[in-house]
Design an enzyme around this catalytic site. Structure first.
Site, PDB file in Angstrom:
ATOM      1  N   ASP A  96       5.761   2.488  -4.884  1.00  0.00           N
ATOM      2  CA  ASP A  96       5.654   1.377  -4.235  1.00  0.00           C
ATOM      3  C   ASP A  96       5.001   1.851  -2.801  1.00  0.00           C
ATOM      4  O   ASP A  96       5.086   3.015  -2.674  1.00  0.00           O
ATOM      5  CB  ASP A  96       7.076   0.580  -3.727  1.00  0.00           C
ATOM      6  CG  ASP A  96       6.807  -0.784  -2.937  1.00  0.00           C
ATOM      7  OD1 ASP A  96       5.633  -0.988  -2.684  1.00  0.00           O
ATOM      8  OD2 ASP A  96       7.724  -1.639  -2.937  1.00  0.00           O
TER       9      ASP A  96
HETATM   10  C1  BGC Z   1       5.920  -4.393  -1.540  1.00  0.00           C
HETATM   11  C2  BGC Z   1       5.279  -4.089  -3.048  1.00  0.00           C
HETATM   12  C3  BGC Z   1       3.771  -4.321  -2.864  1.00  0.00           C
HETATM   13  C4  BGC Z   1       3.151  -3.247  -2.013  1.00  0.00           C
HETATM   14  C5  BGC Z   1       1.569  -3.285  -1.890  1.00  0.00           C
HETATM   15  C6  BGC Z   1       5.224  -3.157  -0.851  1.00  0.00           C
HETATM   16  O1  BGC Z   1       5.572  -3.492   0.613  1.00  0.00           O
HETATM   17  O2  BGC Z   1       7.031  -3.856  -1.664  1.00  0.00           O
HETATM   18  O3  BGC Z   1       5.993  -5.210  -3.601  1.00  0.00           O
HETATM   19  O4  BGC Z   1       3.215  -4.546  -4.163  1.00  0.00           O
HETATM   20  O5  BGC Z   1       3.898  -3.446  -0.861  1.00  0.00           O
HETATM   21  O6  BGC Z   1       1.448  -4.408  -0.959  1.00  0.00           O
END
Ligand code: BGC
Length: 767
Positions: A229
């Protein structure tokens, strides 16, 4: 065909280390020299959030894209084909926006209604979440576009999500928090899986060897790569060792340097790095096979489809006196700011820049036509209770035949990054509904919210309630379609609606403290909990009404007794007994009357959505395999199913079981004996071979008693019962210790001898 191995061999150590980190916020690194292109990833899940400036991180401005209904509503459709088609539409938008991987779906379980991101997840039930995830991934990937199954795993709250450790026992992890990932990976092979921010039992998800390598890659055979993530990597070298392939976002020169040094110092095996590079390369070249067309997608067509989808997930919670669908009203009062400023998606990384947004007020006017007089009142202000607005709303309500109130949760209540503090609606909405309901008995409440809210404060005062959740950009039109009966509602709840927050399973184990949140409710999440505790939710899991009615009949099974390897087929007839066409979600649950292991009262193992014309009957078929009857045995470290009786329950919700039948499962599982030096008498009796030995032992004991009391009539049963009663939970070893003097050998040797007889290797046992 690109020769990945040869490319890998031509990359230097420095290049490989760099390759496992992004080039920027959304892209991988390209290596021009070797013709390795970069690929682009974008959020997800219910729309494409391709940022206009690809070098910009966070919630930067994105290109317009269709905002389809978020997962909460997709799951409420219970329609796998439809969700797969949503995936196909999203795939097309990715192609047109030059996106190679869409960052979704999220299949985390809704453990607490307070989780700020519940709107992005499907369900409290792992089976439903897994089916939805699988369908979604199949749809997107059928277009040659990748997905990222997230957030792996146990990311069930936003509170302290970067550091909190979800403390979960192994069985609960396997049965509740992993199956949606497992099914999606096994059945639709997402190109990537995204690890979560949090820790699981003390280890960061990004470094969790057991979860990433042993389970995800080896056991489930993920064929793509694992991406972090955004910002989840704490220690790059540990993450690579754990099985995390790509770190996002990039660049991160310091971490790259650490990886290079770790390989040079023999702290990190270069093969581990090579495997990560190989996995990423494979997906890059797979993605590049899909030509990104750069042609505009058909915005109108996509919007119309989004409306269909939204309508299918809307849930009719209450419809007394068949107030709906609206038939002969000559005037309607529409109340509530949300009617003009619709709430249709949640906050955070999934926030889509919609191509257009339906306004429920306008859509109702359009469908109602010229002949219906529409009045409007704001009803509530952004903050606080405004008496004047409520009075105005009551006036408008009094003058109209029927009233439609739009209420629910304001945008700020639900977002990635933080949890809610309460499941209550704003007081201003509650007061408005109660006051208006007194002014007009035909008050319809339409709810727009992304997760569970409490309804008990006002629900008895109104005849009709529609849970329209977050419907995406066409949600407003979809609500109008349902209100006027253009669409017959067929959504059902993918989560239980409890009466109060205090009733929810995780209430006393949330949000955790000192960096840990204990999943103390174990398997008992959602309806599993309410069932077990006999707590009545206000609306149960799987519940939803229709403008028609359905009858269930002829529940049949392929055979009353079946072998695990064959599984069993279940058929049931569903008839539309009403006057309009409709769709019913038929649910199948399994109940085991006398489980060996602790088990929920029932668990859903199948569902099917069936469309029926009035008077039409269709047979719905299910196949249940051994896994449907299984639990995860932490002793055997595998799925285990008991021999014996199970009950198959078929119904319209988890609380509305219409038909049931019994089946007998014959297990052909050959489980290795797990008895050991610590096993109790109960353990020995539970083991088929062990039982044989204990029976023998009991017979000996009876003989002994008889010999000691030659003149007495010995009640064999009593001797047996006495022994079993006081010693049942005693390890055999301890039991023998009491009488060691009378034994032909030491207590320890005797247990070892018994263990040898049941096939347990004492050497292994000792280690
Ligand atoms: C989120 C993800 C997301 C990623 C990119 C993170 O803060 O938890 O779900 O895909 O950011 O934006």
């Amino acid at each position: 065909m690109v020769d990945i191995k040869s490319l890998l061999s031509q990359l230097t150590l420095e290049e490989k280390a760099a390759f496992c980190t992004g080039s920027g916020p959304w892209q991988t690194i390209d290596v021009e020299r070797l013709g390795i292109p970069r690929i682009t990833m974008s959020d997800g899940p219910h729309g494409v959030r391709k940022v206009q400036n690809i070098e910009e991180f966070g919630l930067a401005k994105s290109f317009p894209a269709t905002c389809f209904p978020p997962a909460v509503l997709l799951a409420s459709t219970w329609n796998k084909d439809l969700v797969q088609r949503v995936g196909e539409f999203l795939g097309d938008e990715c192609i047109s926006l030059d996106v190679d991987i869409l960052l979704g779906p999220g299949v985390n379980i809704k453990r607490t209604p307070l989780c700020g991101r519940n709107f992005e997840y499907y369900s409290e039930d792992p089976y439903l979440a897994g089916e939805m995830g699988t369908a979604f991934v199949k749809g997107v990937q059928s277009k040659g576009v990748g997905t990222s199954l997230k957030h792996y795993s146990a990311n069930n709250q936003e509170y302290q999500r970067f550091i909190i450790s979800a403390e979960i026992d192994e069985r609960t992890l396997r049965e509740i928090y992993l199956p949606a990932f497992e099914k999606t990976v096994k059945e639709s092979q997402p190109w990537t899986v995204m690890c979560a921010y949090n820790k699981i039992n003390g280890i960061f998800a990004s470094e969790h060897y057991d979860l990433l390598t042993r389970i995800m890659k080896s056991e489930w055979n993920l064929d793509g790569f694992i991406v972090s993530d955004w910002g989840a990597v704490q220690n790059r070298v540990a993450a690579l060792k754990g099985g995390l392939d790509l770190q996002m976002p990039g660049p991160n020169d310091l971490d790259v340097q650490k990886v290079v040094e770790a390989v040079k110092n023999n702290e990190l095996d270069e093969n581990v790095l090579n495997q990560a590079v190989e996995r990423i390369l494979k997906i890059i070249f797979r993605a590049k096979k899909t030509k990104k067309a750069h042609i505009e997608f058909d915005k109108e067509k996509h919007h119309e489809f989004a409306r269909k989808v939204a309508a299918e997930g809307i849930i009719l919670l209450k419809n007394e006196d068949n107030v709906l669908p609206i038939k002969d009203a000559s005037s309607i009062a529409i109340i509530g700011k949300m009617a003009k400023e619709p709430r249709f998606q949640g906050g955070g990384s999934s926030l889509i820049n919609p191509t257009k947004v339906d306004n429920p007020f306008q859509e109702i006017k359009k469908l109602g036509g010229e002949s219906i007089l529409v009045r409007y009142a704001d009803g509530y202000a952004k903050e606080g209770i405004d008496k004047t607005l409520i009075d105005e709303a009551c006036d408008v309500a009094k003058q109209s035949d029927i009233v439609i109130i739009f209420s629910g949760l304001p945008f700020e209540h639900e977002s990635e990054g933080y949890d809610r503090k309460t499941i209550k609606m704003p007081e201003s909405h509650i007061e408005l509904i109660k006051a208006v309901a007194k002014s007009n008995t035909k008050t319809i409440v339409v709810l727009n919210n992304g997760s569970v809210i409490s309804l008990y404060e006002w629900i008895d005062s109104v005849p009709v309630v529609i849970e329209a959740y977050l419907g995406g950009q066409a949600g407003g039109g979809a609500v109008a379609d349902v209100l006027f009966g253009k669409e017959n509602p067929s959504g059902k709840l993918a989560e239980s609606f409890p009466k109060r927050l205090e009733h929810t399973p995780s209430y006393i184990n949330y949000p955790g403290e000192a960096g840990k949140v204990r999943y103390g409710e174990g398997l008992y999440v959602g309806y599993r909990y309410y069932d077990k505790k006999s707590i009545e939710p206000i609306f149960p899991f799987g519940y939803g009404l229709s403008y028609t009615t359905f009858a269930y009949s002829n529940l049949t099974i392929s055979s009353k007794s079946f072998k695990d390897i064959d599984g069993v087929d279940v058929n049931v007839d569903i008839t539309n007994t009403g006057k309009v066409p409709g769709k019913e979600v038929v649910q199948l649950y399994i109940h085991q009357p006398n489980p060996k292991a602790d088990k929920p009262n029932k668990e859903m193992k199948g569902f099917s959505k069936v469309e029926l014309q009035p008077n039409e009957t269709k047979t719905v078929a299910f196949h249940l395999d051994s896994r449907s009857f299984a639990y995860y045995s932490v002793i055997h470290k595998s799925w285990v199913w008991d021999n014996g009786e199970y009950e198959i329950l078929v119904g319209a919700s988890s609380k509305d079981i219409r038909l049931r039948t019994k089946v007998i499962l014959e297990s052909t599982q050959n489980l290795p004996c797990k008895l050991n030096m610590d096993s109790t008498l109960r353990d020995w009796l539970d083991d088929p071979n062990g039982k044989f030995i204990i029976d023998e032992m009991i017979a000996q004991r009876i003989n002994q008693v008889k010999m000691q009391n030659p003149d007495m009539e010995v009640d064999e049963n009593q001797v047996k019962q006495e022994l079993l009663m006081w010693a049942i939970d005693m390890p055999l070893l301890r039991m023998f210790k009491y009488v060691e003097n009378q034994l032909p050998m030491s207590a320890e040797d005797l247990v070892k001898y018994f263990l040898t007889r049941v096939g347990v290797n004492n050497e292994e046992n000792a280690s």
